[in-house]
Design a protein around this motif. Structure first.
Motif, mmCIF file in Angstrom:
data_model
loop_
_atom_site.group_PDB
_atom_site.id
_atom_site.type_symbol
_atom_site.label_atom_id
_atom_site.label_comp_id
_atom_site.label_asym_id
_atom_site.label_seq_id
_atom_site.Cartn_x
_atom_site.Cartn_y
_atom_site.Cartn_z
ATOM 1 N N THR A 8 20.546 -15.076 -8.890
ATOM 2 C CA THR A 8 21.949 -15.237 -9.289
ATOM 3 C C THR A 8 22.218 -16.710 -9.571
ATOM 4 O O THR A 8 21.470 -17.596 -9.137
ATOM 5 C CB THR A 8 22.908 -14.782 -8.175
ATOM 6 O OG1 THR A 8 22.767 -15.668 -7.047
ATOM 7 C CG2 THR A 8 22.620 -13.354 -7.744
ATOM 8 N N LYS A 24 20.666 -29.844 -6.811
ATOM 9 C CA LYS A 24 19.653 -29.150 -5.996
ATOM 10 C C LYS A 24 18.851 -30.198 -5.243
ATOM 11 O O LYS A 24 18.247 -31.080 -5.829
ATOM 12 C CB LYS A 24 18.761 -28.305 -6.909
ATOM 13 C CG LYS A 24 17.876 -27.322 -6.184
ATOM 14 C CD LYS A 24 18.578 -25.994 -6.030
ATOM 15 C CE LYS A 24 17.695 -24.783 -5.783
ATOM 16 N NZ LYS A 24 16.450 -24.918 -5.105
ATOM 17 N N ASN A 34 23.182 -27.619 -11.205
ATOM 18 C CA ASN A 34 23.240 -26.221 -11.618
ATOM 19 C C ASN A 34 24.399 -25.536 -10.907
ATOM 20 O O ASN A 34 25.050 -26.137 -10.046
ATOM 21 C CB ASN A 34 21.909 -25.538 -11.252
ATOM 22 C CG ASN A 34 21.606 -24.338 -12.142
ATOM 23 O OD1 ASN A 34 22.499 -23.754 -12.744
ATOM 24 N ND2 ASN A 34 20.344 -23.967 -12.203
ATOM 25 N N GLY A 38 20.557 -17.994 -5.993
ATOM 26 C CA GLY A 38 19.213 -17.848 -5.443
ATOM 27 C C GLY A 38 18.746 -16.423 -5.614
ATOM 28 O O GLY A 38 19.289 -15.663 -6.421
ATOM 29 N N LYS A 39 17.762 -16.083 -4.830
ATOM 30 C CA LYS A 39 17.164 -14.751 -4.932
ATOM 31 C C LYS A 39 18.106 -13.661 -4.421
ATOM 32 O O LYS A 39 18.811 -13.849 -3.432
ATOM 33 C CB LYS A 39 15.876 -14.705 -4.089
ATOM 34 C CG LYS A 39 14.700 -15.394 -4.746
ATOM 35 C CD LYS A 39 13.419 -15.134 -3.977
ATOM 36 C CE LYS A 39 13.301 -15.988 -2.726
ATOM 37 N NZ LYS A 39 13.123 -17.419 -2.998
ATOM 38 N N GLU A 100 20.819 -27.500 0.765
ATOM 39 C CA GLU A 100 20.219 -27.209 -0.528
ATOM 40 C C GLU A 100 20.954 -27.841 -1.701
ATOM 41 O O GLU A 100 20.340 -28.184 -2.707
ATOM 42 C CB GLU A 100 20.174 -25.684 -0.718
ATOM 43 C CG GLU A 100 19.410 -25.252 -1.931
ATOM 44 C CD GLU A 100 18.956 -23.793 -1.857
ATOM 45 O OE1 GLU A 100 18.829 -23.255 -0.741
ATOM 46 O OE2 GLU A 100 18.737 -23.216 -2.920
ATOM 47 N N TRP A 142 18.827 -27.879 -16.488
ATOM 48 C CA TRP A 142 17.821 -27.101 -17.201
ATOM 49 C C TRP A 142 18.105 -27.148 -18.705
ATOM 50 O O TRP A 142 19.267 -27.108 -19.120
ATOM 51 C CB TRP A 142 17.827 -25.648 -16.724
ATOM 52 C CG TRP A 142 17.225 -25.450 -15.375
ATOM 53 C CD1 TRP A 142 17.893 -25.311 -14.202
ATOM 54 C CD2 TRP A 142 15.825 -25.363 -15.056
ATOM 55 N NE1 TRP A 142 17.001 -25.142 -13.166
ATOM 56 C CE2 TRP A 142 15.724 -25.177 -13.674
ATOM 57 C CE3 TRP A 142 14.659 -25.433 -15.821
ATOM 58 C CZ2 TRP A 142 14.505 -25.046 -13.017
ATOM 59 C CZ3 TRP A 142 13.433 -25.304 -15.174
ATOM 60 C CH2 TRP A 142 13.366 -25.117 -13.786
ATOM 61 N N ASP A 144 17.912 -25.049 -21.031
ATOM 62 C CA ASP A 144 18.600 -23.911 -21.643
ATOM 63 C C ASP A 144 20.116 -23.978 -21.485
ATOM 64 O O ASP A 144 20.850 -23.333 -22.234
ATOM 65 C CB ASP A 144 18.091 -22.600 -21.038
ATOM 66 C CG ASP A 144 18.065 -22.638 -19.514
ATOM 67 O OD1 ASP A 144 17.076 -23.167 -18.977
ATOM 68 O OD2 ASP A 144 19.035 -22.187 -18.889
ATOM 69 N N ASP A 145 20.575 -24.752 -20.511
ATOM 70 C CA ASP A 145 21.989 -24.667 -20.143
ATOM 71 C C ASP A 145 22.933 -25.011 -21.289
ATOM 72 O O ASP A 145 23.994 -24.405 -21.437
ATOM 73 C CB ASP A 145 22.294 -25.572 -18.940
ATOM 74 C CG ASP A 145 21.606 -25.089 -17.670
ATOM 75 O OD1 ASP A 145 20.718 -24.229 -17.750
ATOM 76 O OD2 ASP A 145 21.961 -25.586 -16.589
ATOM 77 N N TRP A 148 24.055 -21.907 -23.390
ATOM 78 C CA TRP A 148 24.939 -20.830 -22.917
ATOM 79 C C TRP A 148 26.165 -21.321 -22.153
ATOM 80 O O TRP A 148 27.133 -20.570 -22.020
ATOM 81 C CB TRP A 148 24.156 -19.798 -22.095
ATOM 82 C CG TRP A 148 23.340 -20.346 -20.971
ATOM 83 C CD1 TRP A 148 22.019 -20.688 -20.989
ATOM 84 C CD2 TRP A 148 23.779 -20.605 -19.640
ATOM 85 N NE1 TRP A 148 21.621 -21.153 -19.762
ATOM 86 C CE2 TRP A 148 22.679 -21.101 -18.922
ATOM 87 C CE3 TRP A 148 25.012 -20.455 -18.978
ATOM 88 C CZ2 TRP A 148 22.765 -21.481 -17.571
ATOM 89 C CZ3 TRP A 148 25.110 -20.822 -17.649
ATOM 90 C CH2 TRP A 148 23.984 -21.326 -16.963
HETATM 91 P P1 6U4 Z 1 14.976 -19.978 -1.175
HETATM 92 O O1 6U4 Z 1 15.084 -21.373 -0.594
HETATM 93 O O2 6U4 Z 1 13.584 -19.610 -1.598
HETATM 94 O O3 6U4 Z 1 15.723 -18.915 -0.426
HETATM 95 P P2 6U4 Z 1 16.881 -19.402 -3.183
HETATM 96 O O4 6U4 Z 1 18.136 -20.142 -2.879
HETATM 97 O O5 6U4 Z 1 16.851 -17.935 -2.901
HETATM 98 O O6 6U4 Z 1 15.687 -20.162 -2.569
HETATM 99 P P3 6U4 Z 1 16.441 -20.841 -5.587
HETATM 100 O O7 6U4 Z 1 17.431 -21.853 -5.172
HETATM 101 O O8 6U4 Z 1 15.027 -21.263 -5.761
HETATM 102 O O9 6U4 Z 1 16.518 -19.549 -4.706
HETATM 103 O O10 6U4 Z 1 16.973 -20.177 -6.950
HETATM 104 C C1 6U4 Z 1 16.754 -20.768 -8.162
HETATM 105 C C2 6U4 Z 1 18.077 -21.046 -8.821
HETATM 106 O O11 6U4 Z 1 17.800 -21.722 -10.054
HETATM 107 C C3 6U4 Z 1 18.861 -19.810 -9.186
HETATM 108 O O12 6U4 Z 1 20.257 -20.071 -9.064
HETATM 109 C C4 6U4 Z 1 18.531 -19.586 -10.653
HETATM 110 C C5 6U4 Z 1 18.364 -21.001 -11.125
HETATM 111 N N1 6U4 Z 1 17.500 -21.175 -12.289
HETATM 112 C C6 6U4 Z 1 16.158 -20.948 -12.373
HETATM 113 N N2 6U4 Z 1 15.697 -21.223 -13.605
HETATM 114 C C7 6U4 Z 1 16.774 -21.654 -14.337
HETATM 115 C C8 6U4 Z 1 16.947 -22.082 -15.661
HETATM 116 N N3 6U4 Z 1 15.938 -22.151 -16.539
HETATM 117 N N4 6U4 Z 1 18.196 -22.426 -16.028
HETATM 118 C C9 6U4 Z 1 19.236 -22.381 -15.166
HETATM 119 N N5 6U4 Z 1 19.107 -21.968 -13.888
HETATM 120 C C10 6U4 Z 1 17.903 -21.614 -13.493
HETATM 121 O O13 6U4 Z 1 20.341 -22.750 -15.551
#
Ligand code: 6U4
Ligand code: NA
Ligand code: NA
Length: 181
Positions: A8, A24, A34, A38-39, A100, A142, A144-145, A148
């Motif tokens: 999400t 982050k 961002n 997360g997951k 985080e 990122w 791509d941002d 969109w």
């Molecule tokens: P842990 O610490 O493993 O529980 P968690 O908070 O669940 O981590 P995290 O922070 O690694 O997950 O999630 C990645 C975040 O980065 C998500 O909000 C999606 C976002 N994300 C990943 N690739 C992206 C991209 N290319 N562009 C973007 N957001 C991205 O805008």
């Protein structure tokens, strides 16, 4: 990629003029600004995960609504991301830094402003405090941002995909929008 993982990403956008982002501080995407997310955990809906992650990472609760779906694949990485993107226009609670994320308000300016927005709204004097906010730091987000974010700020529903090289360069991408369902 061999499997897809659900993530999400949530944004609080106030008055169409400012957006809350987080820096982050660790893990994937460290050093980038961002939305909060997360997951999606087992047994959760994406909405439940988005609400939980926003609370965990920024200390606030918001009436999130889904506004887009993104798909990202990285060369050589087994898991691809399916990211449900959420937004809210209000929130409750006190914005709080977490282990985080470091939250910060940014002003929505220039190319990121919706072209379709009535000029009466755009031309009005900025609200107190808004002008002092920094602009959205695309160079520290990122790649791509930039494609969109304008669709999200225009309150449209967007979908898209980007494919990244192993060193995180965006190789191919496509983003499109529709009116909100
Ligand atoms: P842990 O610490 O493993 O529980 P968690 O908070 O669940 O981590 P995290 O922070 O690694 O997950 O999630 C990645 C975040 O980065 C998500 O909000 C999606 C976002 N994300 C990943 N690739 C992206 C991209 N290319 N562009 C973007 N957001 C991205 O805008
Ligand atoms: Na996260
Ligand atoms: Na998590």
């Amino acid at each position: 990629y061999k499997n897809v993982k659900a993530y999400t990403n949530a944004f609080v956008i106030v008055d169409d003029t400012k957006v809350l982002l987080g820096l982050k501080k660790r893990g994937f995407g460290r050093g980038l600004w961002n939305g909060f997310g997360g997951k999606v955990d087992l047994g959760e809906t994406p909405l439940q995960a988005a609400v939980r992650e926003l609370e965990e990472e920024a200390g606030i609760t918001a009436p999130l609504e889904q506004c887009g779906t993104l798909f990202f694949a990285v060369d050589g990485v087994e898991a691809a991301f399916n990211i449900d993107v959420f937004r809210a226009h209000e929130y409750t609670g006190t914005i709080t830094e977490s282990d985080e994320m470091r939250p910060q308000w940014f002003s929505i300016q220039g190319d990121l402003l919706p072209p379709s927005k009535p000029s009466a709204t755009l031309d009005r004097a900025p609200q107190e405090g808004i002008a002092a906010l920094p602009p959205i730091p695309l160079e520290q987000m990122w790649a791509d941002d930039e494609f969109w974010l304008p669709l999200m700020f225009a309150r449209r529903y967007f979908v898209g995909r980007a494919d990244f090289s192993a060193d995180n360069k965006m190789l191919k991408w496509w983003f499109g929008a529709a009116p909100l369902p």
